[in-house]
Design a protein around this motif. Structure first.
Motif, PDB file in Angstrom:
ATOM      1  N   ARG A 154      -5.992 -12.905  17.382  1.00  0.00           N
ATOM      2  CA  ARG A 154      -5.005 -13.764  16.738  1.00  0.00           C
ATOM      3  C   ARG A 154      -4.942 -13.569  15.231  1.00  0.00           C
ATOM      4  NH1 ARG A 154      -5.742 -19.704  19.680  1.00  0.00           N
ATOM      5  NH2 ARG A 154      -5.268 -18.992  21.817  1.00  0.00           N
ATOM      6  N   ASP A 155      -5.790 -12.720  14.714  1.00  0.00           N
ATOM      7  CA  ASP A 155      -5.860 -12.519  13.270  1.00  0.00           C
ATOM      8  C   ASP A 155      -4.995 -11.337  12.838  1.00  0.00           C
ATOM      9  OD1 ASP A 155      -7.664 -14.616  12.995  1.00  0.00           O
ATOM     10  OD2 ASP A 155      -9.385 -13.307  13.401  1.00  0.00           O
ATOM     11  N   PHE A 156      -4.340 -11.509  11.702  1.00  0.00           N
ATOM     12  CA  PHE A 156      -3.510 -10.466  11.115  1.00  0.00           C
ATOM     13  C   PHE A 156      -4.141 -10.021   9.805  1.00  0.00           C
ATOM     14  CE2 PHE A 156      -0.736 -12.727  13.918  1.00  0.00           C
ATOM     15  CZ  PHE A 156       0.150 -11.782  14.410  1.00  0.00           C
ATOM     16  N   TYR A 157      -4.156  -8.706   9.599  1.00  0.00           N
ATOM     17  CA  TYR A 157      -4.764  -8.131   8.403  1.00  0.00           C
ATOM     18  C   TYR A 157      -3.746  -7.226   7.715  1.00  0.00           C
ATOM     19  CZ  TYR A 157      -9.085  -9.679  10.649  1.00  0.00           C
ATOM     20  OH  TYR A 157     -10.051 -10.438  11.249  1.00  0.00           O
ATOM     21  N   VAL A 158      -3.700  -7.304   6.398  1.00  0.00           N
ATOM     22  CA  VAL A 158      -2.776  -6.504   5.617  1.00  0.00           C
ATOM     23  C   VAL A 158      -3.532  -5.336   4.990  1.00  0.00           C
ATOM     24  CG1 VAL A 158      -3.105  -7.908   3.534  1.00  0.00           C
ATOM     25  CG2 VAL A 158      -1.027  -6.541   3.795  1.00  0.00           C
ATOM     26  N   ASN A 159      -2.893  -4.179   4.971  1.00  0.00           N
ATOM     27  CA  ASN A 159      -3.470  -3.001   4.320  1.00  0.00           C
ATOM     28  C   ASN A 159      -3.185  -3.100   2.822  1.00  0.00           C
ATOM     29  OD1 ASN A 159      -4.365  -1.876   6.767  1.00  0.00           O
ATOM     30  ND2 ASN A 159      -2.370  -0.941   7.143  1.00  0.00           N
ATOM     31  N   ASN A 160      -4.186  -3.573   2.092  1.00  0.00           N
ATOM     32  CA  ASN A 160      -4.007  -3.796   0.659  1.00  0.00           C
ATOM     33  C   ASN A 160      -4.629  -2.700  -0.202  1.00  0.00           C
ATOM     34  OD1 ASN A 160      -6.558  -4.648   1.533  1.00  0.00           O
ATOM     35  ND2 ASN A 160      -6.808  -6.047  -0.191  1.00  0.00           N
ATOM     36  N   HIS A 161      -5.178  -1.664   0.440  1.00  0.00           N
ATOM     37  CA  HIS A 161      -5.675  -0.510  -0.312  1.00  0.00           C
ATOM     38  C   HIS A 161      -5.042   0.753   0.275  1.00  0.00           C
ATOM     39  CE1 HIS A 161      -8.431   1.945  -2.735  1.00  0.00           C
ATOM     40  NE2 HIS A 161      -8.406   2.765  -1.697  1.00  0.00           N
ATOM     41  N   HIS A 162      -4.584   1.626  -0.611  1.00  0.00           N
ATOM     42  CA  HIS A 162      -3.959   2.867  -0.171  1.00  0.00           C
ATOM     43  C   HIS A 162      -4.702   4.045  -0.799  1.00  0.00           C
ATOM     44  CE1 HIS A 162      -0.650  -0.137   0.263  1.00  0.00           C
ATOM     45  NE2 HIS A 162      -0.525   0.499   1.426  1.00  0.00           N
ATOM     46  N   HIS A 163      -5.307   4.815   0.074  1.00  0.00           N
ATOM     47  CA  HIS A 163      -6.012   6.019  -0.361  1.00  0.00           C
ATOM     48  C   HIS A 163      -5.021   7.178  -0.283  1.00  0.00           C
ATOM     49  CE1 HIS A 163      -9.402   8.609  -1.188  1.00  0.00           C
ATOM     50  NE2 HIS A 163      -9.136   9.338  -0.114  1.00  0.00           N
ATOM     51  N   ILE A 164      -4.576   7.635  -1.432  1.00  0.00           N
ATOM     52  CA  ILE A 164      -3.503   8.639  -1.525  1.00  0.00           C
ATOM     53  C   ILE A 164      -4.111  10.033  -1.572  1.00  0.00           C
ATOM     54  CG2 ILE A 164      -1.540   9.424  -2.904  1.00  0.00           C
ATOM     55  CD1 ILE A 164      -1.325   6.517  -3.951  1.00  0.00           C
ATOM     56  N   VAL A 165      -3.663  10.878  -0.646  1.00  0.00           N
ATOM     57  CA  VAL A 165      -4.138  12.262  -0.557  1.00  0.00           C
ATOM     58  C   VAL A 165      -2.976  13.178  -0.893  1.00  0.00           C
ATOM     59  CG1 VAL A 165      -5.187  14.004   0.919  1.00  0.00           C
ATOM     60  CG2 VAL A 165      -5.779  11.585   1.231  1.00  0.00           C
ATOM     61  N   ILE A 166      -3.140  13.971  -1.945  1.00  0.00           N
ATOM     62  CA  ILE A 166      -2.093  14.904  -2.378  1.00  0.00           C
ATOM     63  C   ILE A 166      -2.611  16.322  -2.214  1.00  0.00           C
ATOM     64  CG2 ILE A 166      -0.592  15.615  -4.269  1.00  0.00           C
ATOM     65  CD1 ILE A 166      -0.940  12.814  -5.440  1.00  0.00           C
ATOM     66  N   LYS A 167      -1.931  17.098  -1.393  1.00  0.00           N
ATOM     67  CA  LYS A 167      -2.325  18.477  -1.161  1.00  0.00           C
ATOM     68  C   LYS A 167      -1.542  19.372  -2.118  1.00  0.00           C
ATOM     69  CE  LYS A 167      -3.962  18.106   3.529  1.00  0.00           C
ATOM     70  NZ  LYS A 167      -4.190  18.849   4.769  1.00  0.00           N
TER      71      LYS A 167
END
Length: 644
Positions: A154-167
């Protein structure tokens, strides 16, 4: 020698919008946000519709009509990224979520919405890290978008961190410059407190920046449809949405990975050229050509054996009594009798010519490379522009047929051609747009864009149709190879007519069958927004097979009808191949029941509204091709009969 000299002096060029860019060390990189989209609702929303961090001034890139119709809104973002600079834990902002914000987040997480970003015109793919002892597996989904959050119980979680990968790939001419050849985002849900950020913990630093060995696994297109895994680190608490009014701190990190992929090949992972999909496409083409060869053999048999023999026997007037003969030769006095509702028929054929011209030119431009995914909205824009300019050919064809049937009100016929199919499209589009507008979606077309569509229709398409109609009506009337009897020949009721009609309806499955496998890939790209389709070469080959199949099926079935001394072939020649549009709509119903899980009534309206238009356009293409092939076939065989 002069040709060789000119070749040596020529300079290479890149298509508009896809020229490579090289970035120096520490040069700022502009990350743009696009939209929030879901395959479960088909309702796009502006990225900042959610309570995300915003830049001080939001700059919107210029949009074409195709981007507007698809709901693309490319805007600037607050992310600060510089070429070659690794960022381990950067704070973006802290947002306070009200109850309305929490409800919106939960609704979008429940409906599997994904965020779409752009960097150097590349869409942000989705990456996940799986720990297996000392070996980490980086699973990369090269698609358009990544999850905004996840649900556990019943729990909702937000993705508040973004690990950006640039090739990046080094510039061959300047080693101090780099080209971006890949863009991935690993979204994570990390609980941030006043004492410590989640991305500053040793667990996170080990998870993303540790020295452990790792390998990258690139998922195939089929696997991209099932990537609904929790995006969290098991040893760290995640950011829960259950407390309205609580602060949510958004953070990000950036790493750069050198890649052997060249800039010219950077789109390959996003497209369907990976895995075994290419073999499937070739198998589809081979099967379609096998069907074409079979139909061609049947048509060739009719021409070489049956029809040629019948014509020779019929022309031997001293040996054969024409009154004792039966079959297609006995309707020569009625074969070119105008069909019922001839004006409507000519309008439909003219509309089909307009759609066919648009389809052929669009596929040609796409095969050349002008309509790449890098040019967002270019495909829809090209289809609209080409369609309106094909109006001159629609008007010309419609008026020529109308005059052939003895019609005299060419202006009425021209306006019918100009308003028939565009009117159906605009009516369905307007209804669908009302449902989208009621959902407050960014996919709703604004009033100014509707005016642009009306200008294209009334300002360009309608005048061109009138011009083509005027030119066509001034041409000399098409002459009949056979005289038309003043009194129509009675059509005898022959047992088995129902079976013939059923066979004609079943014959429409052949043009649909030659496109079936390729159509499944097109449907996935249309209704699963994270996927791209760019195998227009295969699609163009399938279109050629479709043309041949539609023509031969209509010729075969029309010949069977004529052998029963039924001269009402006009509508039959269109409906035999045109019935494939019915099969396409039936397929869309099956696809809806088996592959799609819409959660909104408006999504169902959007899906069936656009699939209805697609089916009508498909029927116009196949039916018009079938009619012209049959028309040429009938004129050919009856022009070889000696007229007494």
């Amino acid at each position: 020698m002069w040709v060789l000299f000119l070749i040596l002096q020529a300079n290479a060029y890149f298509l508009p919008g896809v020229a490579p860019k090289s970035y120096e060390q520490d040069r700022p990189l502009n990350l743009y946000v696009n939209k929030l989209d879901s395959s479960k609702t088909q309702l796009p929303f502006d990225y900042y519709y959610l309570n995300y961090c915003k830049p001080r001034h939001i700059n919107t890139q210029s949009e074409n009509i195709g981007q507007t119709l698809s709901g693309d809104t490319i805007e600037s973002s607050p992310y600060q990224i510089h070429m070659g600079q690794v960022a381990k834990c950067q704070t973006l902002c802290t947002q306070v979520n009200r109850r309305s914000h929490v409800r919106t987040f939960k609704w979008m997480i429940e409906n599997e919405y994904k965020a779409s970003w752009l960097l150097d015109n590349l869409p942000a793919g989705f990456r996940q890290t799986i720990n297996k002892g000392d070996l980490k597996t980086k699973i990369s989904y090269y698609q358009d978008g990544f999850p905004i959050g996840f649900r556990e119980g019943r729990d909702f979680y937000v993705n508040n961190h973004h690990h950006i990968v640039i090739k990046i790939h080094p510039n061959s001419k300047d080693e101090d410059k780099w080209k971006i050849v890949g863009f991935l985002v690993e979204p994570l849900s990390l609980l941030n407190t006043n004492e410590r950020l989640g991305c500053e913990t040793p667990e996170f630093l080990s998870y993303e920046f540790g020295e452990a060995r790792w390998n990258e696994t690139i998922m195939t297109p089929a696997d991209r449809l099932t990537n609904s895994f929790p995006t969290r680190i098991s040893s760290l608490p995640a950011q829960n949405l259950e407390n309205p009014g609580s602060n949510i701190t958004f953070t990000y990190s950036v790493i750069f990975e050198e890649s052997d992929v060249k800039w010219a090949d950077r789109w390959d992972y996003y497209l369907y050229m990976t895995g075994e999909s290419g073999e499937v496409h070739w198998l589809s083409i081979i099967n379609s050509f096998a069907m074409v060869l079979f139909l061609t053999g049947m048509v060739a048999h009719i021409f070489r054996r049956i029809i040629k023999k019948d014509i020779n026997r019929y022309n031997e007037g001293d040996e054969i009594d024409p009154e004792g003969e039966s079959g297609w030769k006995q309707v020569k006095g009625d074969i070119f009798r105008p069909p019922i509702y001839g004006s409507i028929f000519s309008i439909i054929i003219g509309s089909g010519v307009q759609v066919i011209g648009m389809a052929i030119l669009t596929l040609l431009f796409a095969c050349i490379g002008f309509l790449t995914p890098a040019n967002r909205g270019a495909l829809i824009t090209a289809m609209l522009i080409l369609y309106v300019f094909m109006g001159v050919f629609a008007g010309y064809t419609s008026s020529r047929l109308y005059k052939f049937y003895g019609g005299s009100f060419w202006k009425r016929n021209a306006f019918g051609t100009a308003f028939f199919f565009p009117g159906i499209c605009f009516l369905v589009f307007f209804i669908v747009n009302l449902f989208i507008l009621g959902e407050e979606s960014s996919g709703a077309v604004p009033f100014t864009s509707l005016l642009e569509l009306l200008v294209l229709w009334f300002g360009i398409s309608v005048p061109l149709v009138l011009l083509g109609s005027a030119i066509g009506f001034r041409k000399n009337k098409i002459e009949h190879p056979c005289k038309i009897n003043k009194i129509p020949k009675p059509i005898e009721i022959i047992p088995g007519s129902f079976k013939i009609n059923a066979i004609c309806l079943m014959a429409g499955s052949l043009p649909f069958g030659c496109m079936f496998i390729e159509l499944s890939y097109v449907m996935k790209s249309l209704w699963h927004h994270t996927l791209f389709y760019y195998l227009f070469g295969f699609l163009f080959l399938c279109f050629i097979v479709l043309i041949i199949t539609s023509a031969e099926v209509s010729i075969l079935m029309t010949y069977i009808i004529l052998c029963r001394e039924d001269y009402r072939w006009w509508w039959a020649s269109f409906s035999v191949a045109g019935s494939s549009g019915l099969y396409l709509f039936l397929y869309s119903i099956i696809y809806f029941m088996t592959d799609l899980t819409f959660s909104r009534f408006s999504s169902i309206v959007i899906y069936f509204g656009y699939m209805l238009l697609t089916s009508v356009a498909y029927a116009l293409i196949t039916g018009t091709i079938g009619f012209f092939a049959t028309f040429i076939f009938i004129r050919s065989i009856y022009s070889n009969i000696k007229i007494s």
